[in-house]
Design an enzyme around this catalytic site. Structure first.
Site, short mmCIF file in Angstrom:
data_model
loop_
_atom_site.label_atom_id
_atom_site.label_comp_id
_atom_site.label_asym_id
_atom_site.label_seq_id
_atom_site.Cartn_x
_atom_site.Cartn_y
_atom_site.Cartn_z
CE LYS A 64 -2.20 -0.84 3.92
NZ LYS A 64 -1.67 -2.15 4.38
NE ARG B 267 -4.05 -0.63 10.26
CZ ARG B 267 -2.94 -0.09 9.73
NH1 ARG B 267 -2.90 1.16 9.36
NH2 ARG B 267 -1.88 -0.84 9.55
NE ARG C 117 7.44 -2.92 6.44
CZ ARG C 117 6.16 -2.64 6.48
NH1 ARG C 117 5.55 -2.13 5.43
NH2 ARG C 117 5.46 -2.87 7.56
NE ARG D 2 6.74 -0.35 10.27
CZ ARG D 2 5.56 -0.32 9.66
NH1 ARG D 2 5.46 0.21 8.46
NH2 ARG D 2 4.51 -0.79 10.25
NE ARG E 183 2.08 -4.58 11.63
CZ ARG E 183 3.31 -4.67 11.08
NH1 ARG E 183 4.30 -5.22 11.74
NH2 ARG E 183 3.53 -4.18 9.90
P1 AMP Z 1 1.16 0.91 9.17
O1 AMP Z 1 2.40 1.69 8.90
O2 AMP Z 1 -0.01 1.39 8.37
O3 AMP Z 1 1.36 -0.58 9.05
O4 AMP Z 1 0.76 1.19 10.71
C1 AMP Z 1 1.63 0.82 11.75
C2 AMP Z 1 0.85 0.74 13.07
O5 AMP Z 1 0.29 2.03 13.36
C3 AMP Z 1 -0.32 -0.21 13.06
O6 AMP Z 1 0.06 -1.55 13.36
C4 AMP Z 1 -1.22 0.39 14.15
O7 AMP Z 1 -0.72 0.09 15.43
C5 AMP Z 1 -1.01 1.89 13.93
N1 AMP Z 1 -2.01 2.47 12.98
C6 AMP Z 1 -1.75 3.02 11.76
N2 AMP Z 1 -2.89 3.43 11.18
C7 AMP Z 1 -3.89 3.14 12.05
C8 AMP Z 1 -5.31 3.29 12.03
N3 AMP Z 1 -5.95 3.82 10.96
N4 AMP Z 1 -6.01 2.87 13.11
C9 AMP Z 1 -5.41 2.34 14.19
N5 AMP Z 1 -4.09 2.15 14.26
C10 AMP Z 1 -3.33 2.54 13.22
#
Ligand code: AMP
Length: 192
Positions: A13, A88, A129, A131, A142
């Site tokens: 994404k 989400r 990756r 992270r 996740r």
């Molecule tokens: P991402 O980089 O999109 O994979 O997000 C990393 C982490 O940030 C996720 O595992 C969540 O803990 C938090 N996070 C990011 N976006 C959201 C969202 N829209 N709602 C809730 N938690 C989020």
């Protein structure tokens, strides 16, 4: 263009959203990036979000609604945006609907892309990756959270005919080409 990317963690994404945002000259808004920056800067938001992120859990909706409302009201977002990692949950999707309605009452139209990839491939991609939340245990959590809380948004948007699904299990270039074909804004002169 108001575009949302759905798909499990590691579906690509972020990469695709960034490429299309550069092409269309609109902001790429990644809630994960905003949260990680807040954690690094140790803001109050960052302090509240950190433990959820480290466990692979979702950060509470209320915090996300504020972040997104704030970001989408900036001047650079008035011509459009690409959201990556939001919504989400159904609460977030319903909130975004209201926000979009207020921002463009003409109903210019939210579009939603679902990047479809098999689970096994995302675990491999995420481990590569590296992270801090990309260890195997957190990745599995996740994915589970994605299936339970985010995947229902696929039918939420497809029932409203706003969703296109793209096979994300191809080369990055092939995915970008499919997206460009599916989403290219139609020039006004060619509209029926
Ligand atoms: P991402 O980089 O999109 O994979 O997000 C990393 C982490 O940030 C996720 O595992 C969540 O803990 C938090 N996070 C990011 N976006 C959201 C969202 N829209 N709602 C809730 N938690 C989020």
């Amino acid at each position: 263009m108001q575009l949302i990317f759905l798909g499990p963690p590691g579906a690509g994404k972020g990469t695709q959203a960034q490429l299309l945002a550069e092409l269309w000259k609109i902001p790429h808004v990644s809630t994960g990036d905003i949260l990680r920056a807040s954690v690094a800067a140790q803001t109050i938001l960052g302090q509240k979000a950190q433990a959820f992120m480290a466990r692979g859990e979702l950060v509470p909706d209320q915090l996300l609604l504020e972040i997104v409302q704030e970001r989408l009201s900036q001047p650079d977002a008035q011509a459009g945006w690409i959201l990556d990692g939001f919504p989400r949950t159904l609460v977030q999707a319903t909130f975004l609907d209201k926000l979009v309605q207020e921002m463009s009452p003409s109903g210019a139209g939210l579009r939603v892309v679902n990047l479809d990839v098999p689970d096994e491939s995302v675990v491999v991609r995420l481990l590569a990756r590296g992270r801090s939340d990309d260890n195997e245990e957190t990745i599995r959590r996740r994915l589970q959270v994605y299936r339970e809380q985010t995947a229902p948004l696929i039918s939420f948007y497809s029932d409203r005919h706003q969703l296109v699904s793209v096979n994300g299990y191809q080369s990055m270039e092939a995915v970008t080409d499919s997206l460009k074909q599916l989403l290219s804004p139609v020039p006004p002169s060619q509209k029926p």
